[in-house]
Design a protein around this motif. Structure first.
Motif: not given
Length: 351
Positions: A214-234
């Motif tokens: 998101a951006t507030v007052g012109g200043y940025c945030a930066d994040m990453t998340r990785t998520i799984g769907f169903g059962k993730i393999g080994p």
């Protein structure tokens, strides 16, 4: 001392012309089109009719020179240089196009144009309390948007649909605009670090990487998340855990006085031992008014972290034909360590 005064004190000369939007905003508060003439004698926004009132509202301490009706930007700058007897003018040679530079140099034949050499960016490196507050608010919006998103997405949606929902959540929570083009990359597209969201339909058993802010007052945030769907393999599960461990190890090494390249090495060595060559970008970068700033947590970088630096920590693994995973927090270096405003969970989520 205001920012223009700080800038002029550090400037090897008495006048500069600023074109980079983030630098204009940092120096004056103005966010419209045009440029800013900053000198010991006057601070002037140079723009056209559409932005004159905006300039007066956002930068009331600056004068305004209007272009149009035969007055080009180069002619307006020449008039200011003549008025204040400017013989040397620093310009952003790393930002101006060749044609713009030629037009400026032809109009200012009696003025020596000097490279500014990213001086404003260097001054922007260390954030003050007001800047940090904006970034913490942007981080809070980003995390809440991610939390809201988790209850709305499912296998069968496309990458684009997830991107649209995430951008909407951020905007609805008060973000001015996305800090950058949101990345939504699932399955085999996850091996593309900067994938463009596509019509790929997310399937059970796939990982989805979301890089956003998101951006507030012109200043940025930066994040990453990785998520799984169903059962993730080994295989994907191991990849995820390796990336998470690398990120946690790098965060543990963060502190004022730490060397950027050393932080990168902590995460890189851990990932290279299992996935050689699969972590090809730097561990992190600075964030502020622009999404990619200095300093960089990069191999061989000798920059020393100091309080007020805001950097990302984002290790990743990318394997063509299999997929990828990245986990990223934006953190604020303090006197005794760091603050991590990214509260979203990092343990593997399987929807």
């Amino acid at each position: 001392m205001n920012r223009c005064e700080v800038f002029l004190k550090a400037l090897p000369g008495n006048a500069a012309l600023i074109h980079r939007p983030e630098n204009i905003r940092w120096l004056t508060g103005y966010t419209g089109e045009g440029c800013a003439f900053i000198s010991d004698y006057a601070q002037v926004i140079i723009t056209d009719f559409r932005y004159v009132e905006q300039a007066s509202r956002q930068a009331p301490e600056c004068a305004c020179e209007r272009t149009g009706n035969g007055v080009t930007e180069a002619k307006a700058v020449k008039a200011l240089c003549d008025r204040y007897n400017i013989r040397k003018l620093s310009v952003e040679t790393d930002y101006l196009t060749h044609d713009d530079y030629v037009r400026l140099s032809e109009a200012l034949s009696a003025v020596e144009l000097l490279p500014l050499k990213q001086l404003p960016q260097e001054l922007r490196l260390v954030k003050d309390a007001a800047e940090i507050e904006c970034m913490r608010r942007a981080a809070a919006i980003s995390c809440q948007a991610f939390d809201n998103l988790l209850g709305k997405i499912h296998a069968g949606m496309t990458e684009k649909q997830v991107q649209i929902l995430l951008d909407f959540e951020m905007l609805n929570l008060g973000s001015e605009h996305p800090a950058f083009d949101t990345i939504s990359a699932a399955g085999v597209n996850g091996s593309l670090p900067h994938a463009i969201p596509s019509d790929h339909v997310i399937e059970n058993g796939e990982l989805l990487t979301l890089d956003f802010g998101a951006t507030v007052g012109g200043y940025c945030a930066d994040m990453t998340r990785t998520i799984g769907f169903g059962k993730i393999g080994p295989e994907l599960r191991e990849m995820y855990q390796r990336v998470l461990d690398a990120q946690l190890m790098a965060l543990e090494a963060l502190r004022p006085g730490a060397i950027c390249g050393d932080i990168d090495k902590v995460a890189r060595d851990h990932l290279e031992s299992r996935y050689p060559g699969a972590f090809g970008h730097s561990l992190g970068h600075g964030v502020g008014l622009f999404i990619h700033e200095q300093p960089r947590l990069a191999s061989g970088d000798k920059t020393v972290l100091v309080p007020g630096h805001v950097v990302t920590v984002e290790p990743g693994v990318y394997i063509p034909g299999l997929g990828g995973c990245r986990i990223e927090d934006m953190v604020i270096i303090t006197e005794d360590g760091f603050i991590n405003p990214m509260t979203a969970p990092k343990q593997l989520i399987e929807l």
